[in-house]
Design a protein around this motif. Sequence first.
Motif, PDB file in Angstrom:
ATOM      1  N   TYR A  99       1.363  -0.629  -5.054  1.00 23.65           N
ATOM      2  CA  TYR A  99       2.400  -1.147  -5.935  1.00 23.65           C
ATOM      3  C   TYR A  99       2.291  -2.662  -5.878  1.00 23.65           C
ATOM      4  O   TYR A  99       1.839  -3.224  -4.881  1.00 23.65           O
ATOM      5  CB  TYR A  99       3.785  -0.736  -5.433  1.00 23.65           C
ATOM      6  N   ASN A 116      -3.618   3.511  -8.987  1.00 26.51           N
ATOM      7  CA  ASN A 116      -4.732   4.190  -8.315  1.00 26.51           C
ATOM      8  C   ASN A 116      -6.023   3.581  -8.859  1.00 26.51           C
ATOM      9  O   ASN A 116      -6.416   3.881 -10.008  1.00 26.51           O
ATOM     10  CB  ASN A 116      -4.662   5.693  -8.612  1.00 26.51           C
ATOM     11  N   VAL A 148       0.870  -1.177   0.000  1.00 28.14           N
ATOM     12  CA  VAL A 148       0.000   0.000   0.000  1.00 28.14           C
ATOM     13  C   VAL A 148       0.905   1.223   0.000  1.00 28.14           C
ATOM     14  O   VAL A 148       1.833   1.319   0.825  1.00 28.14           O
ATOM     15  CB  VAL A 148      -0.913   0.037   1.251  1.00 28.14           C
ATOM     16  N   TYR A 149       0.667   2.140  -0.923  1.00 27.59           N
ATOM     17  CA  TYR A 149       1.509   3.332  -0.991  1.00 27.59           C
ATOM     18  C   TYR A 149       1.336   4.123   0.301  1.00 27.59           C
ATOM     19  O   TYR A 149       0.242   4.326   0.797  1.00 27.59           O
ATOM     20  CB  TYR A 149       1.117   4.205  -2.190  1.00 27.59           C
ATOM     21  N   GLY A 150       2.485   4.557   0.833  1.00 30.46           N
ATOM     22  CA  GLY A 150       2.450   5.335   2.073  1.00 30.46           C
ATOM     23  C   GLY A 150       2.681   4.465   3.294  1.00 30.46           C
ATOM     24  O   GLY A 150       3.046   4.947   4.362  1.00 30.46           O
ATOM     25  N   VAL A 151       2.483   3.148   3.117  1.00 26.99           N
ATOM     26  CA  VAL A 151       2.785   2.188   4.185  1.00 26.99           C
ATOM     27  C   VAL A 151       4.073   1.456   3.789  1.00 26.99           C
ATOM     28  O   VAL A 151       5.016   1.362   4.540  1.00 26.99           O
ATOM     29  CB  VAL A 151       1.615   1.196   4.383  1.00 26.99           C
ATOM     30  N   GLY A 152       4.027   0.944   2.520  1.00 23.72           N
ATOM     31  CA  GLY A 152       5.282   0.477   1.932  1.00 23.72           C
ATOM     32  C   GLY A 152       5.697  -0.919   2.301  1.00 23.72           C
ATOM     33  O   GLY A 152       6.538  -1.512   1.665  1.00 23.72           O
ATOM     34  N   LEU A 180      -9.035   4.136  -8.545  1.00 20.73           N
ATOM     35  CA  LEU A 180     -10.110   5.055  -8.932  1.00 20.73           C
ATOM     36  C   LEU A 180      -9.881   5.636 -10.324  1.00 20.73           C
ATOM     37  O   LEU A 180     -10.820   5.792 -11.107  1.00 20.73           O
ATOM     38  CB  LEU A 180     -10.184   6.194  -7.917  1.00 20.73           C
ATOM     39  N   THR A 181      -8.622   5.943 -10.633  1.00 20.80           N
ATOM     40  CA  THR A 181      -8.362   6.602 -11.922  1.00 20.80           C
ATOM     41  C   THR A 181      -7.816   5.639 -12.970  1.00 20.80           C
ATOM     42  O   THR A 181      -7.839   5.942 -14.154  1.00 20.80           O
ATOM     43  CB  THR A 181      -7.323   7.732 -11.721  1.00 20.80           C
ATOM     44  N   ASP A 182      -7.295   4.497 -12.515  1.00 17.57           N
ATOM     45  CA  ASP A 182      -6.604   3.603 -13.463  1.00 17.57           C
ATOM     46  C   ASP A 182      -7.463   2.412 -13.873  1.00 17.57           C
ATOM     47  O   ASP A 182      -6.968   1.504 -14.541  1.00 17.57           O
ATOM     48  CB  ASP A 182      -5.293   3.099 -12.841  1.00 17.57           C
ATOM     49  N   ARG A 242       2.826   3.225  -9.729  1.00 16.59           N
ATOM     50  CA  ARG A 242       1.833   3.375  -8.644  1.00 16.59           C
ATOM     51  C   ARG A 242       0.441   3.216  -9.235  1.00 16.59           C
ATOM     52  O   ARG A 242       0.117   3.844 -10.251  1.00 16.59           O
ATOM     53  CB  ARG A 242       1.966   4.758  -7.998  1.00 16.59           C
ATOM     54  N   GLU A 247      -9.558   4.206  -1.949  1.00 16.23           N
ATOM     55  CA  GLU A 247      -9.005   5.452  -1.393  1.00 16.23           C
ATOM     56  C   GLU A 247      -7.511   5.284  -1.130  1.00 16.23           C
ATOM     57  O   GLU A 247      -6.848   6.196  -0.673  1.00 16.23           O
ATOM     58  CB  GLU A 247      -9.765   5.831  -0.118  1.00 16.23           C
ATOM     59  N   GLU A 248      -7.005   4.113  -1.418  1.00 16.35           N
ATOM     60  CA  GLU A 248      -5.569   3.860  -1.295  1.00 16.35           C
ATOM     61  C   GLU A 248      -4.966   3.676  -2.683  1.00 16.35           C
ATOM     62  O   GLU A 248      -5.697   3.476  -3.667  1.00 16.35           O
ATOM     63  CB  GLU A 248      -5.316   2.590  -0.466  1.00 16.35           C
ATOM     64  N   GLN A 249      -3.626   3.716  -2.716  1.00 13.88           N
ATOM     65  CA  GLN A 249      -2.920   3.424  -3.960  1.00 13.88           C
ATOM     66  C   GLN A 249      -1.915   2.315  -3.673  1.00 13.88           C
ATOM     67  O   GLN A 249      -1.532   2.105  -2.521  1.00 13.88           O
ATOM     68  CB  GLN A 249      -2.241   4.697  -4.453  1.00 13.88           C
TER      69      GLN A 249
END
Lengths: 212, 139
Positions: A78, A99, A44-48, A101-103, A97, A74-76
């Motif tokens: 890898y 996402n 999870v991006y930001g947790v890594g 929602l957008t990808d 990365r 709501e998370e992104q």
Amino acid sequence: GELYCSLPNPRNVRFESINMKNVLHWSAPEGTGDGVLYKVKYAVYGVGKWIRKPECRNINRTWCDLSSETSDYEEQYYASVKAFLNGTCSDWMETTRFNPLTDTKIDPPMVSVSSTGKSISIILTAPEKWKRSPEEESVSLLQVYPGLQYKVSVLNKKTKKRWFFSISNNSLVVPWLEPGTTYCVSAQIHVTTPLLDSGFSKERCIATLKDK
Amino acid sequence: LSMTEIRAGFSAIKANIQSRDPIRSRSILSHPHSLHKVKSSDRCCITHHLFTFYVDKVFKHCRTEDSFVNRKISSIANSFLGARRRLGQCREQNNCVCGEESTEKFKQILANYEGLNVTSAAMKSLGELDILLDWMEKS
């Protein structure tokens, strides 16, 4: 510990996502025939912290469904893949990365049509977000993308004249049509931001009733 | 504020910018506290804080060797400048009140930013623009 890794790397590691069914795909390392096995991890991006995916350990296929692990949009995220063959291995190869929602890509809406003498009624249903099991509560993509709209195409099969309508709600009545004429309807989902467009749905044709 | 224009601009440079941020284990906007947990009453204030943050602390530190990327960053920055000015007017008319929680929330974001060197923090913040846009567009 890790072996010295001299195997060529998996290539083109990426998420392929439709209606937020998020599947990791890759291509086999160049020049390796059969027998290559893979393992997968994600973060999870930001947790890594990398988390292994047990169901995709020592697999010989080149995809791994990570929908469950990446369902919080709501998370992104890898993801990463490593190849093994005859006692040697490749490096870990990562996605960009992701996402959800957008990808993700969105399927066309479901279209149902009915007709009267001079009009046709169209009802549109947006696809549902991927869910773990049929018992799980359904979430329409309409809830995920509040700005979701429909683009509807109506074709007069006789004159080949086509109209386009952009609507936000899910139903449309097209009046003042010719009796006893076949009309074909197709629809597309359009989300302005983030910019996401589905393809057009398969055409559904219906004839208006003949004049008495 | 044309979200569509900002989205389009960011999409064009997203892969480039995010590839310049190798740190996966830290985030500016989403961890440890997610923007998505902000109360709706605090949204206006946090949005104004974040526009100011991006204008004052992010865009100016994101110059790259790629002129295409730089142009996209400039157009996004200009959109943010306009939006911040309009939100500033809201604040003057007291329509954008900052409560304790939103102030605390923004402090966390600043702490995340200051925990990295300026260039890394700015590039990471820019790479998280879709997190901000996703949150702003949530109903």
